[in-house]
Enzyme design. Structure first.
Site, PDB file in Angstrom:
ATOM      1  N   ASP A 113       0.853  -1.195   0.000  1.00  0.00           N
ATOM      2  CA  ASP A 113       0.000   0.000   0.000  1.00  0.00           C
ATOM      3  C   ASP A 113       0.887   1.243   0.000  1.00  0.00           C
ATOM      4  O   ASP A 113       2.016   1.203   0.495  1.00  0.00           O
ATOM      5  CB  ASP A 113      -0.862   0.039   1.274  1.00  0.00           C
ATOM      6  CG  ASP A 113      -2.065  -0.890   1.197  1.00  0.00           C
ATOM      7  OD1 ASP A 113      -2.351  -1.430   0.116  1.00  0.00           O
ATOM      8  OD2 ASP A 113      -2.727  -1.063   2.242  1.00  0.00           O
ATOM      9  N   ARG A 164      -1.193  -0.697  -8.604  1.00  0.00           N
ATOM     10  CA  ARG A 164      -2.586  -0.326  -8.298  1.00  0.00           C
ATOM     11  C   ARG A 164      -2.652   1.200  -8.373  1.00  0.00           C
ATOM     12  O   ARG A 164      -1.864   1.881  -7.722  1.00  0.00           O
ATOM     13  CB  ARG A 164      -2.979  -0.776  -6.893  1.00  0.00           C
ATOM     14  CG  ARG A 164      -4.337  -0.224  -6.449  1.00  0.00           C
ATOM     15  CD  ARG A 164      -4.532  -0.250  -4.936  1.00  0.00           C
ATOM     16  NE  ARG A 164      -4.570  -1.579  -4.388  1.00  0.00           N
ATOM     17  CZ  ARG A 164      -4.220  -1.860  -3.128  1.00  0.00           C
ATOM     18  NH1 ARG A 164      -3.785  -0.913  -2.314  1.00  0.00           N
ATOM     19  NH2 ARG A 164      -4.275  -3.100  -2.679  1.00  0.00           N
TER      20      ARG A 164
HETATM   21  P1  FDA Z   1     -14.501   9.143  -4.156  1.00  0.00           P
HETATM   22  O1  FDA Z   1     -14.680   8.880  -2.673  1.00  0.00           O
HETATM   23  O2  FDA Z   1     -13.600  10.267  -4.568  1.00  0.00           O
HETATM   24  O3  FDA Z   1     -15.924   9.334  -4.794  1.00  0.00           O
HETATM   25  C1  FDA Z   1     -16.073   9.779  -6.125  1.00  0.00           C
HETATM   26  C2  FDA Z   1     -17.392   9.359  -6.711  1.00  0.00           C
HETATM   27  O4  FDA Z   1     -17.534   7.916  -6.611  1.00  0.00           O
HETATM   28  C3  FDA Z   1     -18.599   9.893  -6.003  1.00  0.00           C
HETATM   29  O5  FDA Z   1     -18.869  11.202  -6.367  1.00  0.00           O
HETATM   30  C4  FDA Z   1     -19.633   8.874  -6.447  1.00  0.00           C
HETATM   31  O6  FDA Z   1     -19.986   9.088  -7.782  1.00  0.00           O
HETATM   32  C5  FDA Z   1     -18.878   7.574  -6.398  1.00  0.00           C
HETATM   33  N1  FDA Z   1     -19.025   6.901  -5.081  1.00  0.00           N
HETATM   34  C6  FDA Z   1     -18.070   6.776  -4.138  1.00  0.00           C
HETATM   35  N2  FDA Z   1     -18.534   6.104  -3.074  1.00  0.00           N
HETATM   36  C7  FDA Z   1     -19.817   5.831  -3.332  1.00  0.00           C
HETATM   37  C8  FDA Z   1     -20.839   5.160  -2.592  1.00  0.00           C
HETATM   38  N3  FDA Z   1     -20.631   4.674  -1.381  1.00  0.00           N
HETATM   39  N4  FDA Z   1     -22.032   5.037  -3.187  1.00  0.00           N
HETATM   40  C9  FDA Z   1     -22.260   5.548  -4.420  1.00  0.00           C
HETATM   41  N5  FDA Z   1     -21.336   6.201  -5.129  1.00  0.00           N
HETATM   42  C10 FDA Z   1     -20.144   6.339  -4.594  1.00  0.00           C
HETATM   43  N6  FDA Z   1      -5.241   5.268  -1.044  1.00  0.00           N
HETATM   44  C11 FDA Z   1      -3.938   5.461  -0.738  1.00  0.00           C
HETATM   45  O7  FDA Z   1      -3.511   6.595  -0.500  1.00  0.00           O
HETATM   46  N7  FDA Z   1      -3.067   4.387  -0.710  1.00  0.00           N
HETATM   47  C12 FDA Z   1      -3.477   3.125  -0.994  1.00  0.00           C
HETATM   48  O8  FDA Z   1      -2.652   2.196  -0.966  1.00  0.00           O
HETATM   49  C13 FDA Z   1      -4.842   2.930  -1.328  1.00  0.00           C
HETATM   50  N8  FDA Z   1      -5.331   1.685  -1.631  1.00  0.00           N
HETATM   51  C14 FDA Z   1      -6.621   1.557  -2.081  1.00  0.00           C
HETATM   52  C15 FDA Z   1      -7.082   0.299  -2.488  1.00  0.00           C
HETATM   53  C16 FDA Z   1      -8.360   0.175  -3.018  1.00  0.00           C
HETATM   54  C17 FDA Z   1      -8.828  -1.172  -3.481  1.00  0.00           C
HETATM   55  C18 FDA Z   1      -9.193   1.324  -3.154  1.00  0.00           C
HETATM   56  C19 FDA Z   1     -10.544   1.227  -3.777  1.00  0.00           C
HETATM   57  C20 FDA Z   1      -8.756   2.543  -2.702  1.00  0.00           C
HETATM   58  C21 FDA Z   1      -7.494   2.668  -2.147  1.00  0.00           C
HETATM   59  N9  FDA Z   1      -7.041   3.880  -1.664  1.00  0.00           N
HETATM   60  C22 FDA Z   1      -5.710   4.034  -1.335  1.00  0.00           C
HETATM   61  C23 FDA Z   1      -8.016   4.991  -1.397  1.00  0.00           C
HETATM   62  C24 FDA Z   1      -8.119   5.938  -2.571  1.00  0.00           C
HETATM   63  O9  FDA Z   1      -6.934   6.663  -2.690  1.00  0.00           O
HETATM   64  C25 FDA Z   1      -9.295   6.922  -2.383  1.00  0.00           C
HETATM   65  O10 FDA Z   1      -9.063   7.668  -1.216  1.00  0.00           O
HETATM   66  C26 FDA Z   1     -10.647   6.254  -2.261  1.00  0.00           C
HETATM   67  O11 FDA Z   1     -10.769   5.164  -3.125  1.00  0.00           O
HETATM   68  C27 FDA Z   1     -11.758   7.289  -2.603  1.00  0.00           C
HETATM   69  O12 FDA Z   1     -11.702   7.708  -3.951  1.00  0.00           O
HETATM   70  P2  FDA Z   1     -12.683   7.087  -5.067  1.00  0.00           P
HETATM   71  O13 FDA Z   1     -12.088   7.329  -6.376  1.00  0.00           O
HETATM   72  O14 FDA Z   1     -12.909   5.647  -4.775  1.00  0.00           O
HETATM   73  O15 FDA Z   1     -14.059   7.789  -4.908  1.00  0.00           O
END
Ligand code: FDA
Length: 287
Positions: A113, A164
């Site tokens: 990670d 990733r």
């Molecule tokens: P974000 O939270 O920005 O949401 C964007 C959009 O996604 C929303 O506007 C909506 O459209 C949709 N959405 C999100 N959640 C929803 C819900 N519950 N219901 C409906 N729609 C929803 N970070 C890091 O710094 N180091 C790491 O090693 C990792 N590892 C990691 C592994 C995995 C498998 C994941 C998925 C994430 C990480 N992360 C991480 C975290 C990552 O950096 C990030 O903070 C989160 O994934 C949030 O960003 P998103 O792009 O997922 O959606």
């Protein structure tokens, strides 16, 4: 004072591995791949870092046994700061090598990670030191919000390392990280495309429909096989979408955190989306 686990259970599988394994089996049954994260972060004592490394090794052995006996499919995700990276680089590297030797023996993939920007370079260089010996058993994470990531994507593609890609979850200053979500999305899409064309089996880790749709469009346009990459999401976030994406014929891996040290992970999830606080509150009223 310890907060009650009920608060976290939407995002954290269980406090023990025994409690977590049935959840992994259930996810596998739905066609979802899994990566397990034994929760914990920065450890500042060598004895404790060695213990954390031993726990990761036990986890690999348990997963290998579960795979042989019950067909369980799971990799692991670890934090280098838990095995001594911040105490002393060489000490942390020694623990990482100890862990990867068992990863190869058990044939289980280990993802490093990515944590805060204070350890980005040390994480990448530790990765580069071990990667030649374990190319099929170790992978890295890159964060689209960091301004340095364009170079790091090139650096990892040159190695053909498994990356990733995520947005990034830590609070970073504007001098080194994009703050605006549209900028972060634009960078994410650029790196996603580059990794799909020039990397090896990238993992596209996001719950963001815009990024998921952009990935689906790009692989269709370039005729990239659906088994040449995987989507990844966090346990408890958009579970129906996770299954739907599998039903559409893509690979989806769920990041399943477990363990007693859930507070920092849980706090990051709450900070990301105010809706998550609502989920936690409604959980309080469920049996
Ligand atoms: P974000 O939270 O920005 O949401 C964007 C959009 O996604 C929303 O506007 C909506 O459209 C949709 N959405 C999100 N959640 C929803 C819900 N519950 N219901 C409906 N729609 C929803 N970070 C890091 O710094 N180091 C790491 O090693 C990792 N590892 C990691 C592994 C995995 C498998 C994941 C998925 C994430 C990480 N992360 C991480 C975290 C990552 O950096 C990030 O903070 C989160 O994934 C949030 O960003 P998103 O792009 O997922 O959606």
């Amino acid at each position: 004072m310890r907060l009650p686990f009920i608060l976290a259970r939407r995002f954290v599988a269980a406090e023990t591995l025994e409690g977590t394994l049935p959840i992994v089996h259930e996810l596998n049954r739905k066609g979802l791949l899994v990566t397990l994260d034994l929760l914990g972060e920065y450890i500042d004592e060598k004895a404790l870092a060695n213990e954390a490394c031993d726990l990761y090794i036990d986890l690999l052995r348990t997963l290998s046994r579960e795979r042989a006996e019950h067909g369980l499919r799971a990799t692991i995700s670890i934090k280098l700061s838990m095995i001594g990276q911040k105490i002393d680089y060489d000490f942390g590297l020694g623990n990482l090598k100890r862990l990867l030797a068992v990863a190869r023996q058990t044939d289980i993939f280990v993802r490093l990670d990515m944590e805060g920007s204070d350890v980005t370079e040390s994480t990448l260089s530790m990765f580069e030191e071990v990667y030649p010996d374990y190319p099929d058993h170790v992978g890295i994470v890159l964060q689209a919000y960091l301004k340095r990531t364009a170079q790091d994507v090139e650096r990892m593609c040159a190695l053909k390392a498994r990356v990733r890609l995520c947005k990034g979850a830590y609070k970073e200053p504007a001098s080194i990280a994009y703050q605006n979500m549209d900028d972060i999305r634009a960078r994410f899409i650029e790196y996603m495309q580059h990794l799909l064309l020039h990397g090896r089996y990238p993992a596209i880790a996001t719950h963001d429909d815009r990024l998921i749709d952009a990935t689906k469009r790009f692989v269709a346009e370039k005729s990239i096989d659906r088994d040449a990459f995987e989507f990844q999401m966090l346990y408890g976030i958009r579970p129906e979408t996770q299954v739907q994406i599998v039903q559409e014929g893509y690979r989806m891996r769920i990041y399943v955190p477990y363990g007693r040290m859930w507070l920092p992970y849980f706090t990051r999830r709450l900070r990301e989306r105010k809706e998550n606080i609502w989920f936690v509150l409604t959980n309080l009223f469920r049996k």
